[in-house]
Scaffold this motif. Structure first.
Motif, PDB file in Angstrom:
ATOM      1  N   GLU A 227       1.685   8.182  -1.506  1.00  0.00           N
ATOM      2  CA  GLU A 227       1.658   9.625  -1.802  1.00  0.00           C
ATOM      3  C   GLU A 227       0.331  10.280  -1.436  1.00  0.00           C
ATOM      4  OE1 GLU A 227       0.645   7.438  -5.610  1.00  0.00           O
ATOM      5  OE2 GLU A 227       2.385   7.357  -4.293  1.00  0.00           O
ATOM      6  N   LYS A 228      -0.706   9.512  -1.180  1.00  0.00           N
ATOM      7  CA  LYS A 228      -2.001  10.070  -0.789  1.00  0.00           C
ATOM      8  C   LYS A 228      -2.121  10.261   0.724  1.00  0.00           C
ATOM      9  CE  LYS A 228      -4.694   8.600  -4.710  1.00  0.00           C
ATOM     10  NZ  LYS A 228      -5.951   8.073  -5.186  1.00  0.00           N
TER      11      LYS A 228
ATOM     12  N   HIS B 173       3.935   2.342  -3.242  1.00  0.00           N
ATOM     13  CA  HIS B 173       4.703   3.257  -2.397  1.00  0.00           C
ATOM     14  C   HIS B 173       4.434   3.041  -0.910  1.00  0.00           C
ATOM     15  CE1 HIS B 173       6.032   5.330  -5.972  1.00  0.00           C
ATOM     16  NE2 HIS B 173       4.784   5.486  -6.346  1.00  0.00           N
TER      17      HIS B 173
END
Length: 126
Positions: A26-27, A95
């Motif tokens: 997500e980063k 993720h």
């Protein structure tokens, strides 16, 4: 301790590659444009091309020679490092997932790193 100076750039680069490839999903910035041009594969290509280039440069500056066998070992090692990172992404990173096309981009980047090093050696490192 003098030997460290030859391999410090490659060592820092290799650690940076590990960090970049394992940050949480997500980063990672995303946009339809980046997905359309497969930016992820371009990044993998550059990261592993840089790895091979810097390792080859370190060996060459230390020994003033670099055999085809050593070039091959460096490229294979970088490719296996890319494969290992994919397994880290699959089982450890948050993720992130295993992607064989990333391994292919890593391998093509490793080959490009050899080509880039050979060009630099031919033109500037005589």
């Amino acid at each position: 301790m003098k030997i460290i100076r030859y391999y410090l750039p490659a060592t820092i680069w290799i650690l940076m590659v590990l960090y970049v490839c394992t940050i949480p999903g997500e980063k990672i910035p995303s946009s339809p444009f980046f997905e359309k041009i497969h930016m992820d594969k371009i990044v993998h290509f550059g990261l592993f091309g840089g790895t091979v280039f810097l390792l080859c440069l370190g060996v060459y500056l230390q020994k003033r020679e670099l055999s085809k066998f050593t070039l091959t070992i460096i490229a294979l090692s970088a490719s296996f490092y890319g494969l290992a990172i994919e397994y880290i992404q699959k089982y450890v990173a948050i993720h992130r997932s295993f992607d064989m096309s990333d391994v292919a981009a890593d391998t093509v980047g490793a080959i490009a790193g050899i080509i880039a090093f050979n060009l630099v050696r031919k033109w500037w490192l005589k």
